[in-house]
Write an enzyme that holds these catalytic residues in place. Sequence first.
Site, PDB file in Angstrom:
ATOM      1  N   ASP A   1      -1.598   6.273   7.571  1.00 16.52           N
ATOM      2  CA  ASP A   1      -1.559   6.101   9.085  1.00 16.52           C
ATOM      3  C   ASP A   1      -0.145   5.532   9.633  1.00 16.52           C
ATOM      4  OD1 ASP A   1      -1.469   3.454   8.124  1.00 16.52           O
ATOM      5  OD2 ASP A   1      -2.655   2.686   9.719  1.00 16.52           O
TER       6      ASP A   1
ATOM      7  N   THR B   1     -13.992  -8.176   9.729  1.00 17.60           N
ATOM      8  CA  THR B   1     -13.131  -7.086   9.917  1.00 17.60           C
ATOM      9  C   THR B   1     -11.599  -7.647  10.151  1.00 17.60           C
ATOM     10  OG1 THR B   1     -14.845  -5.661  10.655  1.00 17.60           O
ATOM     11  CG2 THR B   1     -12.647  -4.957  11.089  1.00 17.60           C
TER      12      THR B   1
ATOM     13  N   SER C   1     -12.475   1.153   6.910  1.00 16.75           N
ATOM     14  CA  SER C   1     -11.710   1.872   7.963  1.00 16.75           C
ATOM     15  C   SER C   1     -10.352   2.358   7.119  1.00 16.75           C
ATOM     16  CB  SER C   1     -11.381   0.867   8.964  1.00 16.75           C
ATOM     17  OG  SER C   1     -10.859  -0.143   8.432  1.00 16.75           O
TER      18      SER C   1
ATOM     19  N   GLU D   1     -11.631  -2.148   3.253  1.00 17.31           N
ATOM     20  CA  GLU D   1     -12.695  -2.051   4.349  1.00 17.31           C
ATOM     21  C   GLU D   1     -13.086  -0.373   4.712  1.00 17.31           C
ATOM     22  OE1 GLU D   1     -11.370  -4.547   7.817  1.00 17.31           O
ATOM     23  OE2 GLU D   1      -9.347  -4.040   7.270  1.00 17.31           O
TER      24      GLU D   1
ATOM     25  N   ASP E   1       1.427   2.874  10.341  1.00 19.77           N
ATOM     26  CA  ASP E   1       2.259   2.133   9.678  1.00 19.77           C
ATOM     27  C   ASP E   1       1.986   1.949   8.168  1.00 19.77           C
ATOM     28  OD1 ASP E   1      -0.244   1.132   9.980  1.00 19.77           O
ATOM     29  OD2 ASP E   1       0.172  -1.148  10.344  1.00 19.77           O
TER      30      ASP E   1
ATOM     31  N   LYS F   1      -3.281  -4.368   3.499  1.00 18.51           N
ATOM     32  CA  LYS F   1      -3.851  -3.144   2.845  1.00 18.51           C
ATOM     33  C   LYS F   1      -2.529  -2.075   2.444  1.00 18.51           C
ATOM     34  CE  LYS F   1      -5.749  -1.279   7.374  1.00 18.51           C
ATOM     35  NZ  LYS F   1      -5.486  -2.401   8.365  1.00 18.51           N
TER      36      LYS F   1
ATOM     37  N   LYS G   1       2.795  -7.901  15.516  1.00 25.84           N
ATOM     38  CA  LYS G   1       2.047  -8.783  14.536  1.00 25.84           C
ATOM     39  C   LYS G   1       3.008  -9.768  14.036  1.00 25.84           C
ATOM     40  CE  LYS G   1       0.961  -5.830  10.961  1.00 25.84           C
ATOM     41  NZ  LYS G   1      -0.001  -5.379  10.049  1.00 25.84           N
TER      42      LYS G   1
ATOM     43  N   SER H   1      -0.310   0.653  14.378  1.00 29.00           N
ATOM     44  CA  SER H   1      -1.021   1.473  13.418  1.00 29.00           C
ATOM     45  C   SER H   1      -1.473   2.880  13.679  1.00 29.00           C
ATOM     46  CB  SER H   1      -2.101   0.396  13.319  1.00 29.00           C
ATOM     47  OG  SER H   1      -2.836   0.864  11.934  1.00 29.00           O
ATOM     48  N   HIS H   2      -2.827   2.983  13.732  1.00 29.61           N
ATOM     49  CA  HIS H   2      -3.414   4.239  13.979  1.00 29.61           C
ATOM     50  C   HIS H   2      -3.400   4.833  15.552  1.00 29.61           C
ATOM     51  CE1 HIS H   2      -6.508   1.420  14.362  1.00 29.61           C
ATOM     52  NE2 HIS H   2      -7.212   2.300  15.247  1.00 29.61           N
TER      53      HIS H   2
ATOM     54  N   ASP I   1      -0.545   1.563   5.994  1.00 28.74           N
ATOM     55  CA  ASP I   1      -1.510   0.710   5.491  1.00 28.74           C
ATOM     56  C   ASP I   1      -2.860   1.260   5.027  1.00 28.74           C
ATOM     57  OD1 ASP I   1      -2.171   0.403   7.972  1.00 28.74           O
ATOM     58  OD2 ASP I   1      -2.098  -1.746   8.144  1.00 28.74           O
ATOM     59  N   ARG I   2      -3.107   2.409   5.870  1.00 27.22           N
ATOM     60  CA  ARG I   2      -4.348   3.134   5.223  1.00 27.22           C
ATOM     61  C   ARG I   2      -4.202   4.132   4.632  1.00 27.22           C
ATOM     62  NH1 ARG I   2      -8.231   3.214  10.884  1.00 27.22           N
ATOM     63  NH2 ARG I   2      -7.585   0.942  11.588  1.00 27.22           N
TER      64      ARG I   2
END
Length: 544
Positions: A278, A345, A366, A364, A280, A377, A126, A113-114, A282-283
């Site tokens: 980000d 979280t 984040s 979230e 991947d 997300k 994951k 991710s980030h 999702d953010r």
Amino acid sequence: MQIEMITTHPYNDQNPGTSGLRKKVKVFQQPGYLENFVQSIFDSLEGFAGKSLVLGGDGRYFNRAAIQIIIKIAAANGFGELIIGQGGLLSTPAASHIIRKYHTFGGLVLSASHNPGGPEEDFGIKYNVGNGGPAPEKDTAAFYQRSQTINVYKTIAMDDIDLDNIGTQQIGDLKITIIDPVSDYAELMQSIFDFPLLKQSISSGYITLLFDAMHAITGPYATRILVEMLGAPAESVINAVPLEDFGGHHPDPNLAHAHELAHVMFSDHAPTFGAASDGDGDRNMITGRHIFVTPSDSLAIMAANARLIPAYAQGLSGVARSMPTSQAVDRVAASYNIPCFETPTGWKFFGNLLDAGKITLCGEESFGTGSNHVREKDGLWAVLFWLNLIAKRRQPVADIVHEHWQKFGRDIYCRHDYEAVETPIANAIVGHLRSQLPILPDQAFGEYTVKYADEFCYEDSVDGSISRNQGIRVGFTNGSRIVFRLSGTGTVGATLRIYIERFEPDVSRQDQDAQLALAELIELAEQFCEVKKRTGRDAPNVIT
Ligand code: VG1
Ligand code: CO
């Protein structure tokens, strides 16, 4: 296909964190390390013989090599089909959608991710279950347990698979389907939002935009959707080419790491809307001309305006937020008379609520927001949500935010991260905080009187499962809160996160700088946790 049984030895550090197993690439490259973990996952699951598995990642260093290894292990373990994004690429939300759309058994998403990428940086993996969401805690605990005793993994001897050409290949009993990583996802977005309105708002010049893909997975997605489908000029998407090391940066969408975007958005030639995603995908970070939207506010504003979006025109069944996320969305839920859930979280805790139809929207602090359209997300979804909102309300971002505060009040919010703290010091900080929990209630600190001090424990209202020790909370009688927790996604030492919020109903006092408005609580947080004193640091690494 000749199955080979390879003898292996357990590694003792394969306990998945907030979102999968994340380690330095070098750790993953140890003999049998990735193989052990993947075999441990398959050993813990039942009923996948002949079924399909989705496979893809954010394109970071080791992504392709890992995919070739996983293909062979999945084949040897009896999967019937692997659906893989072209080039080994799939954003996390796209993987979630593909699992759902094609009713696959599950999926493996390769990403940290980030976290930064490259030979010296991070990698991650994951497992997502059949609903498209991250494996719940009972599964991740089983994977870890199995990894502690594993002594053999299965693989097959075969050539590497061509990941770059779309189409189907049959290898023995295994079908391998390479798909376009973007098209299913783009179609889904088209079914949720008002694309004709967005197109018109962009072509008429009412909306100008800048999207920073941070050299990560959303480049191809943003180019297809924002540029090719919605007609934004090509230069609206910057850092659009995914790179194995993300250009040497943290693919973390916040004002500190998306500095190119931040610079433009606060300049004289800022477009109406700016966003970033980000590693991947999702953010999301949402900004408007000269304004940054705090993720907790973004969630609340989306909830308050959801009916303006075609897919949510019927309203929301409920909302949820992670515990450290500000209480802004709670106020929206209360005023609309819909339930609001507070979860630990990590996205895995939203899955049951979404599956049960108890919530439609969740998020979230984040930089993560999502809905029942997938079980992760979703960064670009949030971007399109905001664009649709701006187009429909015909208001700039700043006006939408200020009107929201006027109506609901403002939950002034910030998060301070102290990264890579030596683990013994971090544990001592947590111990010190825990020791104060019994004595803090009713104590007064200036205008702040402690109402409760506890460790968050979550009981899932759908399956009754209990998750303990999900963060330390100190709540005050005026609704302010300070939350402390250790990150579960880092790979070096421990990261202490401190989340601080205060409610400001007075419209004339809402336009304050968050750090100044929260100064007293920031001081109090240090008094409680002593992170500066115990680490000798004078400031957090990142403030969001
Ligand atoms: C962080 C965030 C959390 C998020 C998780 C995965 O976890 O705080 O809200 O769900 O990252 O996001 P932690 O344990 O480091 O605080 V992602 O986009 O990195 O997969
Ligand atoms: Co992410």
